[in-house]
Design a protein around this motif. Structure first.
Motif, short mmCIF file in Angstrom:
data_model
loop_
_atom_site.label_atom_id
_atom_site.label_comp_id
_atom_site.label_asym_id
_atom_site.label_seq_id
_atom_site.Cartn_x
_atom_site.Cartn_y
_atom_site.Cartn_z
N ASN A 245 2.93 4.21 1.19
CA ASN A 245 2.44 3.80 2.50
C ASN A 245 1.12 4.49 2.85
OD1 ASN A 245 3.93 6.27 2.83
ND2 ASN A 245 3.99 5.89 5.04
N VAL A 246 0.97 5.75 2.44
CA VAL A 246 -0.27 6.48 2.68
C VAL A 246 -1.39 5.86 1.85
CG1 VAL A 246 -1.43 8.72 2.41
CG2 VAL A 246 0.92 8.61 3.30
N LEU A 247 -1.11 5.56 0.59
CA LEU A 247 -2.12 4.95 -0.26
C LEU A 247 -2.54 3.58 0.26
CD1 LEU A 247 -3.86 5.04 -2.79
CD2 LEU A 247 -1.87 4.18 -4.08
N THR A 248 -1.56 2.78 0.69
CA THR A 248 -1.88 1.47 1.27
C THR A 248 -2.82 1.63 2.46
OG1 THR A 248 0.23 0.53 0.55
CG2 THR A 248 -0.86 -0.56 2.40
N ASP A 249 -2.52 2.60 3.31
CA ASP A 249 -3.36 2.84 4.49
C ASP A 249 -4.78 3.25 4.08
OD1 ASP A 249 -3.70 3.43 7.46
OD2 ASP A 249 -4.17 5.38 6.55
N ARG A 250 -4.90 4.20 3.15
CA ARG A 250 -6.22 4.70 2.76
C ARG A 250 -7.04 3.63 2.06
NH1 ARG A 250 -3.32 7.79 5.15
NH2 ARG A 250 -3.78 9.99 5.50
N LEU A 251 -6.43 2.88 1.15
CA LEU A 251 -7.16 1.81 0.47
C LEU A 251 -7.59 0.73 1.46
CD1 LEU A 251 -5.09 1.48 -2.82
CD2 LEU A 251 -7.48 2.23 -2.64
#
Length: 157
Positions: free
Chosen positions: A60-66
């Motif tokens: 979820n963090v990676l999805t947000d940052r990308l």
């Protein structure tokens, strides 16, 4: 620039009211995961699962940052598969312009925190010289760009 506010530690969580390009830039790249995503993209990683396994970041963090990096034009999504849709994430010109910042942070970290030497040596593909603080080659003096370099394991690996 309101230096007193910086020293007093009273900056708000967002910097929209700050008339400061550093603060505005931090809105985009100012957290650990974002900078590590950008670093990993410079290393050639493009696919979500590869970012996730390389970084060990929560999905979820990676999805947000990308998503944020794409919204800001630092990266762009490129579909490489249909059914199901799968995307690669590539640095844009705006993203590549962060290379000097990333190299400067790395060299600063090497000087101040790499007790056993740099974990990565950035060398010039042309002659094997090392990257300097001025982002030039220490052997031939040429100004280096992302495509001119080759990372190698350093003594601190």
């Amino acid at each position: 620039m309101q230096l007193a506010a910086y020293h007093e530690g009273v900056l708000p969580r967002t910097y929209q009211t700050q008339n400061c390009s550093i603060a505005r830039g931090l809105e985009v790249v100012g957290d650990r995961w974002t900078l590590l995503v950008i670093r990993t993209a410079f290393e050639g990683v493009r696919r979500f699962d590869d970012f996730q396994s390389e970084l060990g970041v929560a999905r979820n963090v990676l999805t947000d940052r990308l998503g944020r990096l794409c919204d800001e034009g630092v990266m762009r999504r490129h579909r490489y598969q249909e059914r199901p849709d799968r995307y690669e994430y590539r640095l844009t010109r705006k993203g590549v312009e962060l290379w000097p910042v990333m190299m400067s942070i790395m060299l600063w970290g090497d000087r101040h925190y790499a007790e056993n030497g740099p974990p990565v040596l950035v060398t010039h593909r042309g002659c094997g010289g090392e990257l300097t603080r001025a982002l030039t080659c220490d052997k031939c003096g040429v100004s280096l760009q992302p495509n001119d370099i080759e990372p190698r394991p350093g003594p601190g690996i």
